[in-house]
Design a protein around this motif. Structure first.
Motif, mmCIF file in Angstrom:
data_model
loop_
_atom_site.group_PDB
_atom_site.id
_atom_site.type_symbol
_atom_site.label_atom_id
_atom_site.label_comp_id
_atom_site.label_asym_id
_atom_site.label_seq_id
_atom_site.Cartn_x
_atom_site.Cartn_y
_atom_site.Cartn_z
ATOM 1 N N MET A 9 -58.092 -82.251 10.446
ATOM 2 C CA MET A 9 -58.358 -83.679 10.301
ATOM 3 C C MET A 9 -58.228 -84.047 8.828
ATOM 4 S SD MET A 9 -61.546 -84.177 12.939
ATOM 5 C CE MET A 9 -62.707 -83.308 11.897
ATOM 6 N N ASP A 10 -57.238 -84.842 8.508
ATOM 7 C CA ASP A 10 -56.992 -85.298 7.144
ATOM 8 C C ASP A 10 -57.162 -86.807 7.062
ATOM 9 O OD1 ASP A 10 -54.286 -82.951 7.142
ATOM 10 O OD2 ASP A 10 -56.265 -82.680 6.255
ATOM 11 N N SER A 11 -57.267 -87.280 5.849
ATOM 12 C CA SER A 11 -57.424 -88.730 5.612
ATOM 13 C C SER A 11 -58.538 -89.303 6.482
ATOM 14 C CB SER A 11 -56.102 -89.461 5.886
ATOM 15 O OG SER A 11 -55.067 -88.953 5.076
ATOM 16 N N LEU A 12 -59.658 -88.637 6.481
ATOM 17 C CA LEU A 12 -60.767 -89.036 7.334
ATOM 18 C C LEU A 12 -61.282 -90.422 6.976
ATOM 19 C CD1 LEU A 12 -62.629 -85.631 7.536
ATOM 20 C CD2 LEU A 12 -61.793 -86.935 9.497
ATOM 21 N N LYS A 13 -61.740 -91.114 8.019
ATOM 22 C CA LYS A 13 -62.301 -92.450 7.867
ATOM 23 C C LYS A 13 -63.729 -92.449 8.413
ATOM 24 C CE LYS A 13 -57.749 -94.485 8.879
ATOM 25 N NZ LYS A 13 -57.015 -95.411 9.790
ATOM 26 N N PRO A 14 -64.558 -93.364 7.947
ATOM 27 C CA PRO A 14 -65.923 -93.428 8.490
ATOM 28 C C PRO A 14 -65.945 -93.591 10.009
ATOM 29 C CG PRO A 14 -65.793 -94.696 6.480
ATOM 30 C CD PRO A 14 -64.386 -94.265 6.791
ATOM 31 N N GLU A 15 -64.965 -94.286 10.559
ATOM 32 C CA GLU A 15 -64.926 -94.469 12.012
ATOM 33 C C GLU A 15 -64.555 -93.193 12.768
ATOM 34 O OE1 GLU A 15 -63.386 -96.291 9.650
ATOM 35 O OE2 GLU A 15 -61.399 -97.005 10.344
ATOM 36 N N ASP A 16 -64.217 -92.126 12.055
ATOM 37 C CA ASP A 16 -63.995 -90.833 12.706
ATOM 38 C C ASP A 16 -65.319 -90.115 12.968
ATOM 39 O OD1 ASP A 16 -61.120 -90.353 10.614
ATOM 40 O OD2 ASP A 16 -61.147 -90.946 12.717
ATOM 41 N N THR A 17 -66.393 -90.672 12.500
ATOM 42 C CA THR A 17 -67.712 -90.080 12.707
ATOM 43 C C THR A 17 -68.044 -89.992 14.183
ATOM 44 O OG1 THR A 17 -68.565 -90.798 10.567
ATOM 45 C CG2 THR A 17 -70.181 -90.390 12.302
ATOM 46 N N GLY A 18 -68.587 -88.849 14.578
ATOM 47 C CA GLY A 18 -68.986 -88.666 15.956
ATOM 48 C C GLY A 18 -69.141 -87.194 16.280
ATOM 49 N N VAL A 19 -69.460 -86.936 17.532
ATOM 50 C CA VAL A 19 -69.531 -85.564 18.010
ATOM 51 C C VAL A 19 -68.185 -85.231 18.648
ATOM 52 C CG1 VAL A 19 -70.695 -83.927 19.525
ATOM 53 C CG2 VAL A 19 -72.005 -85.752 18.414
ATOM 54 N N TYR A 20 -67.598 -84.156 18.206
ATOM 55 C CA TYR A 20 -66.295 -83.722 18.705
ATOM 56 C C TYR A 20 -66.486 -82.594 19.711
ATOM 57 C CZ TYR A 20 -63.836 -86.666 15.400
ATOM 58 O OH TYR A 20 -63.339 -87.755 14.723
ATOM 59 N N TYR A 21 -65.953 -82.821 20.901
ATOM 60 C CA TYR A 21 -66.086 -81.864 21.993
ATOM 61 C C TYR A 21 -64.735 -81.236 22.316
ATOM 62 C CZ TYR A 21 -70.515 -84.265 22.926
ATOM 63 O OH TYR A 21 -71.770 -84.806 22.825
ATOM 64 N N CYS A 22 -64.785 -79.958 22.595
ATOM 65 C CA CYS A 22 -63.588 -79.242 23.032
ATOM 66 C C CYS A 22 -63.584 -79.147 24.557
ATOM 67 C CB CYS A 22 -63.576 -77.850 22.415
ATOM 68 S SG CYS A 22 -62.130 -76.863 22.854
ATOM 69 N N ASN A 23 -62.437 -79.387 25.122
ATOM 70 C CA ASN A 23 -62.259 -79.315 26.567
ATOM 71 C C ASN A 23 -61.206 -78.265 26.895
ATOM 72 O OD1 ASN A 23 -60.390 -80.917 28.985
ATOM 73 N ND2 ASN A 23 -62.512 -80.386 29.393
ATOM 74 N N VAL A 24 -61.516 -77.438 27.872
ATOM 75 C CA VAL A 24 -60.597 -76.358 28.259
ATOM 76 C C VAL A 24 -60.349 -76.424 29.760
ATOM 77 C CG1 VAL A 24 -60.222 -73.870 28.314
ATOM 78 C CG2 VAL A 24 -61.491 -74.898 26.410
ATOM 79 N N VAL A 25 -59.106 -76.469 30.144
ATOM 80 C CA VAL A 25 -58.737 -76.461 31.564
ATOM 81 C C VAL A 25 -58.151 -75.099 31.888
ATOM 82 C CG1 VAL A 25 -57.347 -77.524 33.355
ATOM 83 C CG2 VAL A 25 -58.286 -78.937 31.516
ATOM 84 N N VAL A 26 -58.883 -74.376 32.726
ATOM 85 C CA VAL A 26 -58.464 -73.031 33.124
ATOM 86 C C VAL A 26 -57.815 -73.112 34.497
ATOM 87 C CG1 VAL A 26 -59.268 -70.728 33.714
ATOM 88 C CG2 VAL A 26 -60.256 -71.938 31.756
#
Length: 122
Positions: A82-99
């Motif tokens: 994640m580059d050039s981050l902005k304040p609106e990028d704030t949050g909880v980031y979740y990873c999703n995996v489809v098996v």
């Protein structure tokens, strides 16, 4: 069962960078899709980027040109640069995996990690 573990979140300054990692482990025959979603305070969870089996990637419009998703197949791990981050990028980031498991389809599933907090200050 499949375990999904994210790491790499934290605080950042506007314009800065962070790199998230997500590793899947456990009962995995084949991963057909891995991706990142995020949830900002008071908002619904939304997709950010994903990468499928053939390496094709998809990005949300609000991160195109700033975020890059990549994958290490041997490690069942994906990364989100994640580059050039902005304040609106704030949050909880979740990873999703489809098996997927065409041989034993009852062992297929859609799994989520616990999330990693990203906070971007101006």
């Amino acid at each position: 069962q499949v375990h999904v573990a994210e790491s790499g979140g934290g605080p950042a300054q506007q314009g800065g960078s962070l790199r998230l990692s997500c590793k899947a482990s456990g009962d995995i025959f084949m991963i057909s899709d891995m991706g990142w979603h995020r949830q900002a305070p008071g908002k619904a969870r939304e997709p950010v980027a994903n990468i499928i089996g053939d390496g094709s990637t998809t990005y949300a419009d609000f991160v195109k040109g700033r975020f890059t998703i990549s994958r290490d197949n041997l490690k069942n791990t994906i990364y989100l640069q994640m580059d050039s981050l902005k304040p609106e990028d704030t949050g909880v980031y979740y990873c999703n995996v489809v098996v997927s498991n065409p041989v034993q389809p009852w062992r297929a599933g859609n799994y989520w990690g616990q999330g990693t907090q990203v906070t971007v200050s101006s």
